[in-house]
Design a protein around this motif. Structure first.
Motif, mmCIF file in Angstrom:
data_model
loop_
_atom_site.group_PDB
_atom_site.id
_atom_site.type_symbol
_atom_site.label_atom_id
_atom_site.label_comp_id
_atom_site.label_asym_id
_atom_site.label_seq_id
_atom_site.Cartn_x
_atom_site.Cartn_y
_atom_site.Cartn_z
ATOM 1 N N GLU A 88 0.850 -1.187 0.000
ATOM 2 C CA GLU A 88 0.000 0.000 0.000
ATOM 3 C C GLU A 88 0.888 1.240 0.000
ATOM 4 N N GLU A 89 0.330 2.353 -0.425
ATOM 5 C CA GLU A 89 1.115 3.569 -0.628
ATOM 6 C C GLU A 89 1.861 4.037 0.615
ATOM 7 N N ASP A 90 1.170 4.143 1.744
ATOM 8 C CA ASP A 90 1.845 4.627 2.956
ATOM 9 C C ASP A 90 2.880 3.628 3.454
ATOM 10 N N GLY A 91 2.586 2.338 3.330
ATOM 11 C CA GLY A 91 3.535 1.306 3.745
ATOM 12 C C GLY A 91 4.777 1.279 2.872
ATOM 13 N N ALA A 92 4.589 1.456 1.573
ATOM 14 C CA ALA A 92 5.730 1.483 0.648
ATOM 15 C C ALA A 92 6.621 2.686 0.936
ATOM 16 N N ALA A 93 6.000 3.822 1.226
ATOM 17 C CA ALA A 93 6.776 5.026 1.532
ATOM 18 C C ALA A 93 7.579 4.842 2.818
ATOM 19 N N LYS A 94 6.948 4.275 3.842
ATOM 20 C CA LYS A 94 7.648 4.069 5.118
ATOM 21 C C LYS A 94 8.759 3.028 4.958
ATOM 22 N N ALA A 95 8.494 1.977 4.189
ATOM 23 C CA ALA A 95 9.516 0.951 3.954
ATOM 24 C C ALA A 95 10.735 1.553 3.263
ATOM 25 N N LYS A 96 10.493 2.433 2.318
ATOM 26 C CA LYS A 96 11.603 3.096 1.625
ATOM 27 C C LYS A 96 12.382 3.982 2.598
ATOM 28 N N GLU A 97 11.658 4.710 3.438
ATOM 29 C CA GLU A 97 12.292 5.583 4.436
ATOM 30 C C GLU A 97 13.173 4.778 5.397
ATOM 31 N N VAL A 98 12.680 3.605 5.815
ATOM 32 C CA VAL A 98 13.385 2.769 6.788
ATOM 33 C C VAL A 98 14.384 1.832 6.104
#
Length: 145
Positions: A88-98
């Motif tokens: 999902e969009e928010d999860g993908a963004a957080k995964a990239k950040e982390v």
């Protein structure tokens, strides 16, 4: 004969890892899942992030359940536990950040990442108390500093 045993064991291991994303969550779990927008975690706060895909095996589901329980029971709401679907969009963004690319259980504070994914997969189902103790052990020093 020895080579056959090793081959069979290797195949079983590969299949067990491959099955991780082949089971859909049960309807019960979907109904129990929290539908809450998470507020951002401040950099100085300790947070536990669990990253997963949409389709999860029993071990993946156990990791979330055991980890969420440990954080809630040991830290009484003072430490955030956030589960992200990396599809999902928010999860993908957080995964990239982390900087994670697949299922992962990480503890974060001030940009420091403690990855306990391997231990989570080894213990979530077979020894959940060991996983809970590890989570507590890793978070305690971060709280004090």
């Amino acid at each position: 004969m020895q080579l056959l045993k090793i081959s069979i064991a290797g195949l079983a291991l590969v299949l067990s890892f491959g099955s991780c994303n082949n089971e859909k969550g049960t309807t019960k779990e979907k109904n129990e899942k929290e539908v809450v927008k998470q507020s951002p975690v401040k950099a100085e706060q300790v947070a536990v992030y669990y990253f997963h895909s949409t389709r999860r095996c029993a071990t993946c589901q156990a990791i979330e359940r055991v980890s969420r329980s440990a954080v809630k029971n040991f830290f009484e709401g003072n430490i955030r536990f956030v589960s992200y679907n990396i599809e999902e969009e928010d999860g993908a963004a957080k995964a990239k950040e982390v900087n994670v690319k697949s299922s992962a259980l990480v503890i974060m504070r001030d940009g420091e990442k403690i990855d306990i994914t391997d231990e989570a997969f080894m213990n979530a189902r077979s020894n959940p108390q060991k996983l809970k103790a590890l989570i507590k052990e890793k978070i305690e020093p971060l709280k004090k500093s």
